[in-house]
Design an enzyme around this catalytic site. Sequence first.
Site, PDB file in Angstrom:
ATOM      1  CE1 TYR A   1      -3.119  -2.927   0.386  1.00  0.00           C
ATOM      2  CE2 TYR A   1      -3.298  -2.498   2.735  1.00  0.00           C
ATOM      3  CZ  TYR A   1      -3.648  -3.231   1.627  1.00  0.00           C
ATOM      4  OH  TYR A   1      -4.510  -4.275   1.761  1.00  0.00           O
TER       5      TYR A   1
ATOM      6  CG  HIS B   1      -1.240  -8.472   0.480  1.00  0.00           C
ATOM      7  ND1 HIS B   1      -0.868  -7.184   0.188  1.00  0.00           N
ATOM      8  CD2 HIS B   1      -2.591  -8.436   0.582  1.00  0.00           C
ATOM      9  CE1 HIS B   1      -1.933  -6.411   0.121  1.00  0.00           C
ATOM     10  NE2 HIS B   1      -2.999  -7.157   0.352  1.00  0.00           N
TER      11      HIS B   1
END
Length: 325
Positions: free
Chosen positions: A87, A145
């Site tokens: 991110y 992730h």
Amino acid sequence: MSKLIYLDNAATTKTAPEVVEAMLPYFTEYYGNPSSVYSFAAQNKEVITQQREIIANALGAKTEEIYFTAGGSESDNWALKATAEAYGNERGVGEAIRESGLKREEIFLTTKLIAEAKTYEEAKEQIELSFKKLGVDYIDLMIIHSPQPWADFRNGNHYYEGNLAAWKALCEFYEAGKIRAIGVSNFEKEDIENILKHSKVKPMVNQILTHISNTQISVIKYCQENGIAVEAYSPLAHGEILKNKTVKEIADRLNVSIAQLSIRYTLELGLISLPKATSVEHLKDNLDVNFKMSSGDMKKLIELDNIENYGDYSFFPVFSGKLKE
């Protein structure tokens, strides 16, 4: 109750441009379409101020105890912060923690190991990089992730060896006390079985896409049977569930909003719900979910046809239609 900190997916006006700048190369490389970065990295300052006040009132805290930065979701009894190297917001999150005035133990910090790290060396390097960017002594929860690199998401290769290598690196930090809990995200049953078969440390969390009409029941059941907590991200399907007539009919009959029904749905499944809000009204809805749903309504919602189009978010791999039960 200790002091609480609410760290939302919306960035403050200070960090939003930095988040966008950091994420553009990532989105361009893996998805070829960076436009949606702006839709969740930018936030209205007036809305942030209003949200701080309403959260403070709802949680019995002072407004100055509510701190915003990039990434995250709310919890009703602890400070939960979700971030990720992918991110591009870890540095900003670390700064927010230090500037918040709260004790480190009053914040639950989650970050993610990038999906592309599929060797022990790469995973260890990325974990160390997360610590460096965050500037913290320990991380409460770190999760892989995705079982596949995003460019190869759900294309048949489970990357069993790569995930074991990444898991080995996480286990070392966990056993050293640097990471308090470790887990996975977007993992299917066989991906979790791979870890359980080859590691003495099992994942403590599996964070998966879960909302009405898209519920991975077999994955949820398998995790719960093996003592793995399940976190439900995007319980509102990025707003697409609001368009469903059946969902609206049930919500109207129960005298609740569709958002409330959607969040309650994940709670009824025994999941940790991770909703987001961009307005005061929606935030109030998210906090008021103390009602029950009948088994009949749950069955009907579970069996709804899957959402095929997530609008502006369809280009994300997890919303591409490859997460069907």
